[in-house]
Design an enzyme around this catalytic site. Sequence first.
Site, PDB file in Angstrom:
ATOM      1  N   GLU A   1      -1.187 -29.033  62.336  1.00  0.00           N
ATOM      2  CA  GLU A   1      -0.374 -29.088  63.313  1.00  0.00           C
ATOM      3  C   GLU A   1       0.210 -29.871  64.102  1.00  0.00           C
ATOM      4  O   GLU A   1      -0.842 -31.425  63.718  1.00  0.00           O
ATOM      5  CB  GLU A   1      -1.896 -28.767  64.312  1.00  0.00           C
ATOM      6  N   CYS A   2       0.921 -30.515  64.473  1.00  0.00           N
ATOM      7  CA  CYS A   2       1.612 -31.851  65.180  1.00  0.00           C
ATOM      8  C   CYS A   2       1.560 -32.570  64.214  1.00  0.00           C
ATOM      9  O   CYS A   2       2.966 -33.031  63.585  1.00  0.00           O
ATOM     10  CB  CYS A   2       0.629 -31.642  66.043  1.00  0.00           C
ATOM     11  N   GLY A   3       0.251 -33.342  64.573  1.00  0.00           N
ATOM     12  CA  GLY A   3       0.636 -35.433  63.639  1.00  0.00           C
ATOM     13  C   GLY A   3       0.651 -34.489  61.751  1.00  0.00           C
ATOM     14  O   GLY A   3       1.444 -35.091  61.291  1.00  0.00           O
TER      15      GLY A   3
ATOM     16  N   SER B   1       3.582 -26.741  62.973  1.00  0.00           N
ATOM     17  CA  SER B   1       3.673 -26.879  63.993  1.00  0.00           C
ATOM     18  C   SER B   1       4.009 -27.334  64.778  1.00  0.00           C
ATOM     19  O   SER B   1       2.550 -28.151  64.382  1.00  0.00           O
ATOM     20  CB  SER B   1       3.888 -25.216  63.826  1.00  0.00           C
TER      21      SER B   1
ATOM     22  N   LEU C   1       2.259 -31.585  61.053  1.00  0.00           N
ATOM     23  CA  LEU C   1       3.546 -30.595  60.730  1.00  0.00           C
ATOM     24  C   LEU C   1       4.394 -32.866  60.368  1.00  0.00           C
ATOM     25  O   LEU C   1       5.303 -32.645  59.406  1.00  0.00           O
ATOM     26  CB  LEU C   1       4.273 -30.490  61.979  1.00  0.00           C
TER      27      LEU C   1
END
Length: 477
Positions: free
Chosen positions: A339-341, A442, A343
């Site tokens: 998730e986020c970081g 993502s 990704l």
Amino acid sequence: MKIPRFMIAGTHSGVGKTTITTGIMAALASAGFKVQPYKVGPDYIDPTYHTMATGNKSRNLDTWILDNETVKKVFVKSASKADIAVIEGVMGVFDGSSGTVDQGSSAHMAKLIDCPVILIVDTSSMARSAAALVSGFLNFDPDLKIAGVILNKIGSERHLKLVTEAIETYCNIPVVGYVKKNAALELPSRHLGLVPTVEGGELPRMVNSLAGEISKGIDINKLTNLAMAAPELPDDILDTCDKDLVSGIDQCKTNVRIGIALDEAFSFYYYDGLEVLEEKGAELVPFSPLHDQALPENLDGLYIGGGFPEIFIKELSWNMPLMREIKLAGAQGMPVFAECGGLMYLSREIVDFDGKRYQMTGLVPGACIMENKLIGMGYVEAESLSDNVIAPKGKKTRGHEFHYSRIEPTENSNFKHAFRLVRSRYQQPILDGYANGCILASYVHLHFASDPELAERLIQHCNNFKKNRLRKCIDEN
């Protein structure tokens, strides 16, 4: 069910909620109370200060990502084990996912659990006018129980006297304390908000000093009395919510080992979401992308959450042995959820704010480019574009995004987006993330408590990998 509780809310963002709430939590803990902290909304960083101040994991209460019954369950399950529950609000007390309804707001949460609210007012450059401001908040929603006011940025004893007299005379509500103007009380921040406490440094000392400073002007006894006077909650809340949460294939306890990235660079996880994974059969095994040269042994999956990889970009890029092992694990079919970081860490490279490029893991065929403006912020509904390790094609779930980077797919890589997102603020659909085989990454932060089937599916994929891994070991021997 008797649960002493109160919420610290503000007239607007930046009014001093986190600093004051953290100080109050620390003061209560110093006085011998077992404090259970909470944060309204999806924020990851503020809860780290709560946890440091109280010694107890702070939990998120989000009435947009989670349904009402699940939010109540999250609250009651943990609050019932403490002496007092202290909740920090989000933004202004009435600010939520819409301009016309209160869903996602502090007000919504307070009404949901029948919680008294202490309103923080920034008194800079005002005196009697503060009473008009407080009066507006009292009258905007009569169903919200605003039980007291804390005055922030008081300039002098005369200033304090004027504001207190005005509010208590015209609003018939007590001022339970004040905080003087003091730059030393401001917590350090950067582009995504406050600096997470996992980075250490002077942060523990600062948090400890808050308790003493806050106690000078805020009447802790008044706050505890307000908390004790909070109405009792129905005894059946926990039982009702538990029945909702254990639906589906809850009995399938597979006992898989999932490596979870936890260090200064990766620390953004919803604690109640992690508990759902554990309840469904996952053993969460921490590892550090910054400090560990190898993954823990016998893993069946990886979960790499958000954080600040861009701050530790050099150190991450230097740890090539671990990145090679992660890439090999993904290539061999190990489920990898990011998730986020996470990704960003799984991408081919990160391009920092100055345009310098740093090699990353390479499981996601694209580069993450840091920008000097927010690329995505707010609530989203995510629809899976294909079957992936947490959801089948077409499944919709709610989440949150907050990032300054964007993913630029590698040319000719046949990049496969993971989700179609609808942002609640603008309603325009966009494509996000990457999904291919066992890899899902993502910018969306998801909450497993919002839909336990997401956790069940991830664990099932990990269990399938585990069976194949064990079968291979038997064949080789």
